[in-house]
Enzyme design. Sequence first.
Site, PDB file in Angstrom:
ATOM      1  N   LYS A 277      10.725  25.640  57.489  1.00 16.59           N
ATOM      2  CA  LYS A 277      10.676  25.234  58.773  1.00 16.59           C
ATOM      3  C   LYS A 277       9.768  25.414  59.828  1.00 16.59           C
ATOM      4  CE  LYS A 277      13.809  24.905  62.989  1.00 16.59           C
ATOM      5  NZ  LYS A 277      14.693  25.821  64.127  1.00 16.59           N
ATOM      6  N   GLU A 363      31.452  27.779  68.414  1.00 16.01           N
ATOM      7  CA  GLU A 363      32.244  27.698  69.709  1.00 16.01           C
ATOM      8  C   GLU A 363      33.362  27.388  69.349  1.00 16.01           C
ATOM      9  OE1 GLU A 363      28.197  24.935  69.911  1.00 16.01           O
ATOM     10  OE2 GLU A 363      30.259  25.328  68.442  1.00 16.01           O
ATOM     11  N   ARG A 391      33.486  21.308  71.595  1.00 11.78           N
ATOM     12  CA  ARG A 391      33.882  21.347  70.538  1.00 11.78           C
ATOM     13  C   ARG A 391      35.544  22.780  70.252  1.00 11.78           C
ATOM     14  NH1 ARG A 391      28.224  21.142  66.939  1.00 11.78           N
ATOM     15  NH2 ARG A 391      28.005  22.370  68.370  1.00 11.78           N
TER      16      ARG A 391
END
Length: 646
Positions: A277, A363, A391
Site C-alpha cells: 500500500k 458490521e 449493513r
Amino acid sequence: MDTLTTPPDIRNLSLDDLTRLADEVRQEMIQAVSTTGGHLGAGLGVVELTVALHHVFETPDDRLVWDVGHQCYPHKILTGRRDRIQTLRQPGGLSGFTLRTESPYDPFGAGHSSTSISAALGMAVARDLGEQTRHVVAVIGDGSMSAGMAYEAMNNAGAQNTRLTVILNDNDMSIAPPVGAMSNYLSRLLSSKPWVSIRNVAKDLVAHLPRPVERAARQVDEFARGLVTGGTLFEELGFYYVGPVDGHRLDQLVPVLRNVRETTQEGPVLVHVVTKKGCGYEPAEVAPDKYHGVGRFNVVTGALHKPVPQAPNYTGVFAKGLIAEAEHDDRVVGITAAMPAGTGIDAFGVRFPERCFDVGIAEQHAVTFAAGLASEGYKPFVAIYSSFMQRAYDQVVHDVALQNLPVRLCMDRAGYVGADGATHHGSFDLAFLLCLPNLVYMAPADEGEMMHMIATMAACDDRTTALRYPRGEGEGVDLPERGTPLPIGQGRVVREGRAVALLSLGTRLHPCLRAAEALGQRGLSPTVADARFAKPLDMALVRRLATEHEALVIVEEGSRGGFGAHVLQALAEEGLLDNGLKVRSLAMPDRFVEHGKPEQQEADAGYDADGITATVLALLADETGAGAGAGVGTVIGDAAGHPPRA
C-alpha cells in the site's frame, strides 16, 4: 500516457513500455490527489496490477469489478478519464469510487467493501445464461476479506463452478491494519515455526550454491508457499489457486493473468497478488494508514495540508466522552468495524486497550458481538459510520432491539459527508431505526450536548440507545470533563417567540437559530426548539409548539420518512392538525446526492439558514412579516446554563 486514451491503446505495449506507463500513472495520481484530496495509498498499491489487467483483458467487454472502489484512481486514468482526474471528488467532477453512470469501464458501483465477488458472480452467471464468452474479474483487498459477504460469495461461486477470476490484493492492510483470523490467515501460516525453520535451513544451504541455483531456490520457495496456502482455504471453497504473485512486477503479473485468461480451467480461479500500500511514494509507504485518505498535501515533502480547527470535531468529542465514562465504569467497552481512527475508537483503545475491540469489516458481527456483551451486563458502545450501519440492520432488529438489550449504537458521519458522496452520506439511519419499538434515539445540537448524550447512553441500562452525529467540527462550545445524563425523551426550547415554531433535531439547531435571527429582522418572532430525542418524542413540547403557533417547521438532516414523518404522525394521532396548523418538514431530497461541498449539499436540500428562512416566509405567505407577529424572540439557555450559539 499522452499517446494513450483507453485500454485498447495499451494492449500491444511491451513490458518495458508497460513499466514506463505504470510509473507515469503513479505520478499522475499523486499529483491529482495532492490537489483534490482523496484515497491515496490503496490506489498507489495497485498501479501495476491495474495496468496489467487492462493490458490482458478486453475491458470493458470483459467485466472488471473493483471492491470498495477507493483503489480505482489508476483505473480511471487509464479508461478515458485522465483529462478529468483533477476534478476528482469535486462538485460536478469524477466520483472517488467506481460509478456505473460515469463510464462503461465501471460495470458496478461500490463505496462499501466486500461486494465485488457477489456482483462478479452474478455477471458471470448472466454471461453463461446468455451464452456469451466474456471474462469477469473481481479485485478484492485483503481487508475486505474480513467481511462475511466475501466468503458467502466464494462459497456460492465454488459450488456454482462458474468461470470467474478473483484477484486477492494482499497488501497486509485495508484502512487500519487488518484484524481477525481470516485476514491474518496467510501471514500466520507462512510465518509459522515449522515453515520458517524449514526455510531457514534451506537458506543456509543455498547460500553456498552458485547464484543461478540460489535464484532457482528462491523461486521454488515461492512456489512451495503457493502450494501450502492454495491447498487449503481457497481450494476447499472450490477455487483454483494461483500465487502468490509480486503485484509490482509486470513481468510476473502479465504472464500469470494471460495464462488465467486463456486457461481452459473450469470453475473459479483466485490469483493471490502481493502488493504494498502506498507503493512508489515514500510518505505513503511509511504511514499507509495516515495516507489512506488524505486532504491536499505537498508532493515533495508529503506534508498534509491541515486547516487549523476552529472547534473540536465530533469524532474526537465522542472519544473524549467515551473515555470519561469508561474511567468511571469498567463495564464500558468500545467496538468498531475496521474504522478505529475514523470513529475515535483508536483513542479509546490507547487508554483502555483491553476494553477496545476492532472486529474487522464486519458490521453485522460487531452488533451481535455487542449484544452478547450487553447480555452479560457490559456496556458496549458500537461506533460505526451511519452508512455502514445499514449493513447490520437485521442484527440491530433481531439481536438487539427485539431482545431489548442495552447496546449503544453510535453513528458517526450522520448527514451529508461531502466529497465521499452518495455511498457515504448518513441519510437513512433515522428512517430505519425510528420504527423500532422501545428505542432511545438522540442527536446532539453541538459538542457539549454530545458529551451529555454519551453520559445518557452509559446510564441507560434498560433498553437500546442510539446516537447520531455529523462529520466535522462542532460549534466551539465549552466541553465538560464528563457529561451529565439528560432526562430521556425531553427536548428544550432555546428561543421563545410566537407565530411560527422551528423544531430541530441535531445540528440543524444552529441554522434554525440563524434563520430565526434573519426572520426577526423582518418582524417575525420564531420559537426555536431542540428535540434532542427523536425517540421517545417529547409530546409535551410538540403539543405546545402545535397549539401556541400558527405554523410549525420541522428540520432534520436525514432522508424523508425519518424524524419529520415521526412528528407528523404524532400530530395526526393527537388531532393537532385539525385546527389549521401549517406544517412543513425539511429533510434530504428523495434522491441520491453525489459528491460535493457539504454546505452546498445542505443548501440544495433547503435546510440551511437561508432555506429555513425561505420556507417560513412561504409557509406564512407574507414576505414582509406584517401581521405575523412582532418583536425579536428571546434566547433561553440549555440545561447547563450555556446559551446556544447562533
